[in-house]
Scaffold this motif. Sequence first.
Motif, PDB file in Angstrom:
ATOM      1  N   PHE A  70       0.833  -1.201   0.000  1.00 66.40           N
ATOM      2  CA  PHE A  70       0.000   0.000   0.000  1.00 66.40           C
ATOM      3  C   PHE A  70       0.868   1.252   0.000  1.00 66.40           C
ATOM      4  O   PHE A  70       0.626   2.189  -0.769  1.00 66.40           O
ATOM      5  N   ILE A  71       1.874   1.274   0.852  1.00 65.61           N
ATOM      6  CA  ILE A  71       2.750   2.445   0.935  1.00 65.61           C
ATOM      7  C   ILE A  71       3.495   2.644  -0.375  1.00 65.61           C
ATOM      8  O   ILE A  71       3.608   3.763  -0.882  1.00 65.61           O
ATOM      9  N   TYR A  72       4.001   1.576  -0.958  1.00 67.35           N
ATOM     10  CA  TYR A  72       4.789   1.682  -2.186  1.00 67.35           C
ATOM     11  C   TYR A  72       3.943   2.169  -3.367  1.00 67.35           C
ATOM     12  O   TYR A  72       4.390   3.001  -4.166  1.00 67.35           O
ATOM     13  N   PHE A  73       2.707   1.651  -3.498  1.00 66.03           N
ATOM     14  CA  PHE A  73       1.905   1.953  -4.678  1.00 66.03           C
ATOM     15  C   PHE A  73       0.919   3.112  -4.500  1.00 66.03           C
ATOM     16  O   PHE A  73       0.543   3.745  -5.485  1.00 66.03           O
ATOM     17  N   ILE A  74       0.502   3.425  -3.279  1.00 63.28           N
ATOM     18  CA  ILE A  74      -0.564   4.399  -3.078  1.00 63.28           C
ATOM     19  C   ILE A  74      -0.069   5.717  -2.474  1.00 63.28           C
ATOM     20  O   ILE A  74      -0.472   6.793  -2.910  1.00 63.28           O
ATOM     21  N   VAL A  75       0.795   5.647  -1.469  1.00 72.44           N
ATOM     22  CA  VAL A  75       1.227   6.853  -0.757  1.00 72.44           C
ATOM     23  C   VAL A  75       2.184   7.652  -1.637  1.00 72.44           C
ATOM     24  O   VAL A  75       3.185   7.114  -2.116  1.00 72.44           O
ATOM     25  N   PRO A  76       1.887   8.936  -1.865  1.00 73.03           N
ATOM     26  CA  PRO A  76       2.743   9.733  -2.751  1.00 73.03           C
ATOM     27  C   PRO A  76       4.063  10.133  -2.077  1.00 73.03           C
ATOM     28  O   PRO A  76       4.143  10.256  -0.862  1.00 73.03           O
ATOM     29  N   GLU A  77       5.074  10.360  -2.903  1.00 72.77           N
ATOM     30  CA  GLU A  77       6.382  10.819  -2.413  1.00 72.77           C
ATOM     31  C   GLU A  77       6.290  12.301  -2.077  1.00 72.77           C
ATOM     32  O   GLU A  77       5.778  13.096  -2.858  1.00 72.77           O
ATOM     33  N   THR A  78       6.791  12.668  -0.920  1.00 69.27           N
ATOM     34  CA  THR A  78       6.736  14.068  -0.488  1.00 69.27           C
ATOM     35  C   THR A  78       8.113  14.650  -0.214  1.00 69.27           C
ATOM     36  O   THR A  78       8.221  15.738   0.338  1.00 69.27           O
ATOM     37  N   LYS A  79       9.147  13.947  -0.617  1.00 67.39           N
ATOM     38  CA  LYS A  79      10.509  14.418  -0.363  1.00 67.39           C
ATOM     39  C   LYS A  79      10.759  15.718  -1.127  1.00 67.39           C
ATOM     40  O   LYS A  79      10.535  15.821  -2.326  1.00 67.39           O
ATOM     41  N   LEU A  81       9.201  18.557  -0.852  1.00 67.53           N
ATOM     42  CA  LEU A  81       8.029  19.396  -1.085  1.00 67.53           C
ATOM     43  C   LEU A  81       7.626  20.097   0.208  1.00 67.53           C
ATOM     44  O   LEU A  81       7.751  19.538   1.291  1.00 67.53           O
ATOM     45  N   SER A  82       7.132  21.313   0.080  1.00 64.31           N
ATOM     46  CA  SER A  82       6.620  22.024   1.247  1.00 64.31           C
ATOM     47  C   SER A  82       5.204  21.524   1.546  1.00 64.31           C
ATOM     48  O   SER A  82       4.579  20.844   0.730  1.00 64.31           O
ATOM     49  N   LEU A  83       4.687  21.874   2.715  1.00 66.52           N
ATOM     50  CA  LEU A  83       3.334  21.465   3.079  1.00 66.52           C
ATOM     51  C   LEU A  83       2.304  22.009   2.096  1.00 66.52           C
ATOM     52  O   LEU A  83       1.333  21.328   1.759  1.00 66.52           O
ATOM     53  N   GLU A  84       2.505  23.216   1.628  1.00 68.83           N
ATOM     54  CA  GLU A  84       1.569  23.814   0.685  1.00 68.83           C
ATOM     55  C   GLU A  84       1.583  23.066  -0.653  1.00 68.83           C
ATOM     56  O   GLU A  84       0.548  22.862  -1.281  1.00 68.83           O
ATOM     57  N   GLU A  85       2.773  22.668  -1.119  1.00 64.68           N
ATOM     58  CA  GLU A  85       2.871  21.893  -2.361  1.00 64.68           C
ATOM     59  C   GLU A  85       2.231  20.525  -2.217  1.00 64.68           C
ATOM     60  O   GLU A  85       1.572  20.044  -3.139  1.00 64.68           O
ATOM     61  N   ILE A  86       2.413  19.897  -1.077  1.00 65.01           N
ATOM     62  CA  ILE A  86       1.807  18.597  -0.836  1.00 65.01           C
ATOM     63  C   ILE A  86       0.281  18.724  -0.820  1.00 65.01           C
ATOM     64  O   ILE A  86      -0.428  17.910  -1.416  1.00 65.01           O
ATOM     65  N   GLU A  87      -0.215  19.755  -0.151  1.00 61.49           N
ATOM     66  CA  GLU A  87      -1.652  19.967  -0.085  1.00 61.49           C
ATOM     67  C   GLU A  87      -2.225  20.228  -1.471  1.00 61.49           C
ATOM     68  O   GLU A  87      -3.273  19.690  -1.842  1.00 61.49           O
ATOM     69  N   ALA A  88      -1.558  21.025  -2.274  1.00 62.46           N
ATOM     70  CA  ALA A  88      -2.026  21.294  -3.637  1.00 62.46           C
ATOM     71  C   ALA A  88      -1.982  20.029  -4.495  1.00 62.46           C
ATOM     72  O   ALA A  88      -2.875  19.817  -5.323  1.00 62.46           O
ATOM     73  N   LYS A  89      -0.989  19.200  -4.271  1.00 59.62           N
ATOM     74  CA  LYS A  89      -0.854  17.969  -5.054  1.00 59.62           C
ATOM     75  C   LYS A  89      -1.937  16.955  -4.693  1.00 59.62           C
ATOM     76  O   LYS A  89      -2.457  16.247  -5.566  1.00 59.62           O
ATOM     77  N   LEU A  90      -2.307  16.872  -3.413  1.00 55.80           N
ATOM     78  CA  LEU A  90      -3.278  15.883  -2.969  1.00 55.80           C
ATOM     79  C   LEU A  90      -4.715  16.345  -3.128  1.00 55.80           C
ATOM     80  O   LEU A  90      -5.607  15.525  -3.271  1.00 55.80           O
ATOM     81  N   LEU A  91      -4.936  17.633  -3.063  1.00 56.75           N
ATOM     82  CA  LEU A  91      -6.316  18.134  -3.186  1.00 56.75           C
ATOM     83  C   LEU A  91      -6.506  18.707  -4.534  1.00 56.75           C
ATOM     84  O   LEU A  91      -7.051  18.639  -5.391  1.00 56.75           O
TER      85      LEU A  91
END
Length: 91
Positions: A70-79, A81-91
């Motif tokens: 699950f972690i390998y295939f579903i969870v996105p890489e966030t290395k 990235l700032s919190l704002e970039e992660i939020e924009a990428k996921l939402l």
Amino acid sequence: MISEIFPLRLRGRGLSIAMLVNFGANAIVTFSFSPLTVLKLFNHSNLAALLGSGALFFIFGGIAIISLAFIYFIVPETKGLSLEEIEAKLL
């Protein structure tokens, strides 16, 4: 580190759910091994013969392998990235 994976506007709710799942999983592991230990101490082998600690380790090992997939295939890489970039990428 778990607080860093949630966006700022959802951090409180996300941490609450994550901690609930964490404590719940720990309770399941604890309560599933405790009867086996008590039964072996008192030479009662009903549950130990039915399931056994080896079967429990096999079940938890399977859950660990499924979790890794699950972690390998579903969870996105966030290395990197700032919190704002992660939020924009996921939402």
